[in-house]
Design an enzyme around this catalytic site. Sequence first.
Site, PDB file in Angstrom:
ATOM      1  N   GLU A 196      -3.147   3.698  -0.433  1.00  0.00           N
ATOM      2  CA  GLU A 196      -2.017   2.803  -0.719  1.00  0.00           C
ATOM      3  C   GLU A 196      -2.341   2.078  -2.015  1.00  0.00           C
ATOM      4  O   GLU A 196      -3.409   1.477  -2.139  1.00  0.00           O
ATOM      5  CB  GLU A 196      -1.855   1.825   0.441  1.00  0.00           C
ATOM      6  CG  GLU A 196      -0.550   1.077   0.386  1.00  0.00           C
ATOM      7  CD  GLU A 196      -0.347   0.226   1.646  1.00  0.00           C
ATOM      8  OE1 GLU A 196      -0.478   0.755   2.770  1.00  0.00           O
ATOM      9  OE2 GLU A 196      -0.093  -0.968   1.491  1.00  0.00           O
TER      10      GLU A 196
ATOM     11  N   GLU B 143      -4.914  -0.225   7.596  1.00  0.00           N
ATOM     12  CA  GLU B 143      -5.455  -1.587   7.522  1.00  0.00           C
ATOM     13  C   GLU B 143      -5.633  -2.190   8.914  1.00  0.00           C
ATOM     14  O   GLU B 143      -5.316  -3.365   9.139  1.00  0.00           O
ATOM     15  CB  GLU B 143      -4.545  -2.475   6.665  1.00  0.00           C
ATOM     16  CG  GLU B 143      -4.460  -1.998   5.232  1.00  0.00           C
ATOM     17  CD  GLU B 143      -3.711  -2.928   4.290  1.00  0.00           C
ATOM     18  OE1 GLU B 143      -3.113  -3.920   4.759  1.00  0.00           O
ATOM     19  OE2 GLU B 143      -3.729  -2.661   3.075  1.00  0.00           O
TER      20      GLU B 143
HETATM   21  C1  GAL Z   1      -0.475  -3.449   2.652  1.00  0.00           C
HETATM   22  C2  GAL Z   1       0.127  -2.855   3.910  1.00  0.00           C
HETATM   23  C3  GAL Z   1       1.563  -2.425   3.713  1.00  0.00           C
HETATM   24  C4  GAL Z   1       2.323  -3.484   2.990  1.00  0.00           C
HETATM   25  C5  GAL Z   1       1.666  -3.721   1.666  1.00  0.00           C
HETATM   26  C6  GAL Z   1       2.382  -4.688   0.769  1.00  0.00           C
HETATM   27  O1  GAL Z   1      -1.479  -4.337   2.960  1.00  0.00           O
HETATM   28  O2  GAL Z   1      -0.625  -1.750   4.321  1.00  0.00           O
HETATM   29  O3  GAL Z   1       2.137  -2.171   4.974  1.00  0.00           O
HETATM   30  O4  GAL Z   1       2.316  -4.629   3.766  1.00  0.00           O
HETATM   31  O5  GAL Z   1       0.380  -4.223   1.890  1.00  0.00           O
HETATM   32  O6  GAL Z   1       1.675  -4.884  -0.417  1.00  0.00           O
END
Ligand code: GAL
Length: 823
Positions: A516, A440
């Site tokens: 993710e 991100e």
């Molecule tokens: C994403 C990020 C992670 C964590 C996650 C929580 O945006 O890549 O590191 O912060 O959200 O939902």
Amino acid sequence: MTTLHTLRKTLALTGSVFMLLFSQQAFPQSRKEYVLQDNWKFTKGDPANAAQPDFNARSWESLSIPHDWAIKGPFDGNNDVQYVQVIENLEKTQHTKLGRTGGLPFIGTAWYRKQLSASCFKAGQRAVLLFDGAMSYPKVYINGKEAGHWAYGYSSFSVDITSFLKPGQENTLAVRLENLPEASRWYPGAGLYRNVHLIVTDDTHIPVWGTYVTTPVINVSFAKVNIKTNVESTTVALAGLKLVTDIKDASGKIVSTISSTLAETDGSQFEQQLIVKTPALWSPETPVLYTAVSRLYAGDQLKDQYETTFGFRTIKFEPVKGFSLNGKYRKFKGVCNHHDLGPLGAAMNVSALRRQLRILKDMGCDAIRTSHNMPAPELVKLCDEMGFMVMIESFDEWKTPKVKNGYHVLFDEWAEKDIVNMVHRDRNNPSVIMWSIGNEVRDQDAVNGNKLITFLQDICHREDPTRQVTMGMNHYDNVMNNNFASAVDIPGFNYKPNLYESANTRLPQGFLLGTETVSTVSSRGVYKFPVEFAAMKLYPDHQSSSYDFEFCEWSQVPDDEFAKQDSLEFVTGEFVWTGFDYLGEPTPYDEVWPSHSSYFGILDLAGLPKDRYYLYRSKWNTEKPTLHILPHWTFPGREGQVTPVFAYTSYPSAELFINGKSMGKLSKNNSSNTSKYRLMWKNVKYEPGTIKVVAYDQHGKAAAEESVHTAGQPDHIVLEADRSTLTANGRDLSYITAKIVDKDGNLCPDAENELTFRVSGAGSYKVVANGDATSLEMFHLNHMKAFHGMLVVTVQSDQKAGDMILSVTGKQLKKNSLTIKTK
Ligand code: GAL
């Protein structure tokens, strides 16, 4: 042979000086590797003359590493307060974030030092220090002079200290570390939190990460192995050096061998091709490893011996069908993990890592994303051995800041060096399936974003043409419009299941990955009513409901991702945020103290499974059946109120009985994403007693049943050790779950009695954790309150074998004790 073998084993087990004695005896000139774990001195701050100090000064504490100097706390909401706008969390303005980095006191400087014994190093040898990671900005001094430095705390790096050492004398090694405020979005840890190795070789030797093993052809009857081996010498001409390489199979049998001589035109690199017949393939299910043993000779004299573990497997990403391993299509059933080990903080411990992997394996997980940085090498080795596919990630920031002192301050000077070290260290490991160059990163939106992606991806390709590169992208419109997503080898999307189809029609690759996913939030043992889907739901007790219906504004429940993974062939799998809870980032409570650890984990900070564990297990573990019911059934005062019961099960249908009365038989169905994957009796009313679920297989036959009973008053403590025999190496750990139960052995789900722990005999008390993100009790103290009736005590072996006894007491509870053997 037996004596040598035993001696070697004993030394290996002591852990402090890990010497390859066997190879030394057989080859007197060969290398020695010392893992410098014991007899360090430590101090916080910058004392006078710290690089060459008075070793007897009282202010220096004696300790062993890996060590995290901030994990003993105390927790304080004022530590590293951040006033930031988290655009990734869709925030429109700046907010004050408390506990974002765990509320632990990790900011500042610290020094470690150690004497290197006179026998370590002789004139004419080469000595290199290899740091597996040092948090952060490490500066390395030998005898008071700076010998080298690095910046990024997660990178492995080496420092050649040959010219700084006094041969045959004691030498002083000192390391200065500094953690800046507002440098991270999670708890980074502090200090020499990973291993430090002293590698002493002949002047003519194979340098750190000096081999690169690839397997360009693999088929049933044979595999081709290509090994590039670097050599260095200041005293001998490189041309004419001889390299003999053996390949050994998992049983240690030599299955291929080759000898070559370096020609003038080869420079400093040997390149050898070997054939291995009927290679056994590496996969998560069959983690078979081979070893290349390289012996370097000048004339007849053996100068160095070096071992490289590798494996045979093919990986392929292709349009439509996605990812295949060894020719079989599969989807990553992966989790993202931060590097901390809960109550141990960032201090690396092999048995703690192994325990995490063992738990994940049972869930059916087959892949790990090392979010958002390079892992400890031990994790990669364990993934090789236990069978996990790994995405190794480098950065959470490139040039555009997320936090004031984040990686952007290092990018221009260090990004290439950090990526090169990441790839060189782990490119021989078969578990490593892909590199991730970022998570991100805000440069997704920047005008020069495309240039940066090419810059970093090209470094990975240059250093390792055998693997493809991914990154976690979240700004969907931008990355689709500015070609960012089409530039990366494996388009990785964070939290975008509903855009997978649209992305795939617009992108050239023909496949994509859920880098993710999910970010469902829950607290173990906590059930909130009414049970309803909710984003960023806040409760006065700072907990989230374990019915697994609560998520973030940008995220989903597991079932929404499952549905897309199941229906879209080109989606190559997912990496759930996260496997384990971690220190810091207590979303949705990141603006309110005392929340200081995450709620995202499938397992809590103590490593205890939340209900969600069984939802994943029911889908991912295709070997063993799963049947789990929630909630607990002890809700005094809820009599007559709607209290839904869910079953997470691998069976297609089940029937619920409350106190013997059927509440109906349900089958998984397509009416919603959740009803595809869960069985939910949404309207049942609470009455104390017993709930029982009987599961039926696809033929309609009763196949399993599970019951939960209403608990009475807390009565005694039950102790369950994950391992009852440990290695007597001073580092091995057993994790003992303590449960507060009623007189009949039912878990008391609201018990919060304080428990106290004592360890006697051949081991010591290490830490405790209860998984409560709001608890300010410190992990290293020998008492803690149970959270929803449970906590996990960790004990550690001594170097002496024997019995270790853990006694656990709690007010108004019958005490209990448990014996762990160490040998
Ligand atoms: C994403 C990020 C992670 C964590 C996650 C929580 O945006 O890549 O590191 O912060 O959200 O939902």
